[in-house]
Design an enzyme around this catalytic site. Sequence first.
Site, short mmCIF file in Angstrom:
data_model
loop_
_atom_site.label_atom_id
_atom_site.label_comp_id
_atom_site.label_asym_id
_atom_site.label_seq_id
_atom_site.Cartn_x
_atom_site.Cartn_y
_atom_site.Cartn_z
CB CYS A 100 -0.90 0.02 1.23
SG CYS A 100 -1.96 -1.42 1.40
CE LYS A 134 7.49 -12.94 -17.80
NZ LYS A 134 6.24 -13.48 -18.36
CG ASN A 190 2.74 -1.20 2.93
OD1 ASN A 190 2.07 -2.12 2.46
ND2 ASN A 190 3.98 -0.94 2.51
N GLY A 191 1.44 -3.47 5.26
CA GLY A 191 2.05 -4.68 5.80
C GLY A 191 1.00 -5.68 6.22
CE LYS A 251 0.77 -7.07 -14.47
NZ LYS A 251 2.03 -7.81 -14.60
CD GLU A 280 4.84 -11.86 -21.96
OE1 GLU A 280 3.64 -11.81 -21.68
OE2 GLU A 280 5.72 -12.03 -21.08
CD GLU A 316 6.42 -17.18 -17.74
OE1 GLU A 316 6.44 -15.99 -17.39
OE2 GLU A 316 5.44 -17.69 -18.33
CD1 TRP A 361 -2.00 -5.78 -2.79
CD2 TRP A 361 -2.58 -4.78 -4.69
NE1 TRP A 361 -2.04 -6.73 -3.76
CE2 TRP A 361 -2.39 -6.16 -4.94
CE3 TRP A 361 -2.96 -3.96 -5.76
CZ2 TRP A 361 -2.56 -6.72 -6.21
CZ3 TRP A 361 -3.11 -4.53 -7.01
CH2 TRP A 361 -2.91 -5.88 -7.22
NE ARG A 407 4.22 1.48 -1.48
CZ ARG A 407 5.26 0.66 -1.33
NH1 ARG A 407 6.30 0.76 -2.13
NH2 ARG A 407 5.26 -0.24 -0.36
CG HIS A 456 9.42 -36.53 -33.11
ND1 HIS A 456 9.28 -37.75 -33.72
CD2 HIS A 456 9.89 -36.80 -31.85
CE1 HIS A 456 9.61 -38.72 -32.88
NE2 HIS A 456 9.99 -38.17 -31.74
#
Length: 589
Positions: free
Chosen positions: A2, A473, A103-104, A584, A476, A469, A77, A30, A492
Amino acid sequence: MCGIIGIVSLNESKKLAEMTVSALKRLEYRGYDSVGVASLSASGLEVRKAKGKVEEVVYQKKVEDMKGYVFLGHTRWATHGPPTDYNAHPHIDCSGNIAVVHNGTIKNYKELREELESLGHKFKSETDTEVIPHLIEEFMKRGMEPFQAFKSAIKSIDGSYAVLAIINGERRIFFAKRDNPLVIGLGEGQNYIASDIPAFLPYTRRVVIIKDGEIGFITPETVYIEDQEGNVVNVKERVRVIDWDIETATKEGYPHFMIKEIHESPKAVKDTIEGFISEIDLIKEVADEIKNANRIIVIGAGTSYHAGLYFSLQLQRLGYTSIPIIASEYYNLKAKKGDIALAISQSGETIDVLQGIRKMKNEGAKIISLTNVIESAIARESDYKLYMKAGPEIGVAATKTFTTQLASLLFLTEVLQGGNINKLEKLHQEIRDTITKVEGITKRIGEKLSKKANIYYLGRGLSLPLAMEGALKIKEIAYVHAEAYPAGESKHGPISLVEKGFPVVIINDGELTDLLQNNLMEMKARGAEIYTVSVNKKMKDSDIEIYLESEFPAIVISPVIQLIAYYASVSKGYDPDKPRNLAKTVTVE
């Protein structure tokens, strides 16, 4: 994660409200699900807050009309309790004289809340934060002066925190820090305290960084800090003058959010594992559902699909019938009663995943979700909700959230097997050590691969989803065509494209090294350039090999493939935070 801001001034002014709002806008990266502001004036304490983004809440609640000599601001958040008006910060005590932003995560908030309720305290939210103002109130009732009551409250909580508190009648902002950022800004006739320097950068460049375990308060003209042993800190020795611009400061000195977020992976994983341990009863209940299911359908898109495929392969090895599904192909599978569907989505809003679980739920399946956003659409439609605690991710390419998904699923696997979950508490340290060790060599590999037109990423067994992945990446963000294959399948067809200088990246988690070595030699015989990422067992004849050791290979391979892609992108002059044509969160079919 946050964003918090505090301003304390000699003068009562409406301008402080405007400064607080401006600071919150710079901190919104944040957290952005709810916003709140508290002010202290001659009239007392006032709080205005609501669910929504900064601009929405400021307009709705007329925040810029507030007056006072002390202001607190918070952009949230959500980690405990969904995003709602009543869960938004600041939180107040029963008397309405104390306001707190935080925050936490407070691990022992349930026990503290029960104790406070038994003493007559009334709670208005579902958050862990609300225990703090009630604790301060309780200690003040027992005769403590405000700062001593604040210190006693902080001493009572177990967890991570950056806490700011204000008390009616006090021209001070009390603060405490552990594991979450907090920095003081020194002004003229007013001082500032915030999660990040950008919050107050337009007003001052003189800063004091607060260290873990420290506690204190700021007034308009002074700063008082005690270390965790109770010793008074010489603040003058801490003062620094910074020369960052706003954007650089927001990124905390990193050139891009992506590299910052890769470096945040250790904390994201640590917070997530601690969160899962605190919710172990829920995790065990989810594990029992999986054990008793006829089939486990694992659904995700993009990076989340790769994390799901990794988990699905683990389930298959444990003897479960597990079916990994790419979310956009959900219509190919018919669920039935007795099935479990595990939906994985960072945002919790991915439309293909949402459509898939709705179909499966209608067909009789129970839904488990793993998301990074509390009470997102996918979470709301799930029977069981599991939450990561990776915090907001600004870069479009998933980095810390993929690593955190893997950590979450490793935790669930350990519970399914009756394993020792305590050993997972070291995961964050392994990630941190890995990043420190490989940053230089991943830059070298990334720069080499950036000059190529095509790349193969090969893996076997549990390393295959990681190869997939890695290929995703670099596609992207560096716009290099890369394909991932099961290494045994490369004979193959794909091997026909290999010629002198063709780059092949082999992901070796140490399990099937001998078979991968054969594939390496087949590629090498045709002139391929070989790059290997190996864990626990080395390979021979690589052009460049990154070697690591870990009980959980996936968790250390993840940041390696991300760093390679990052450095490939920046070496070509691209902005990895904003890859072309990508968003996103995909919320349209």
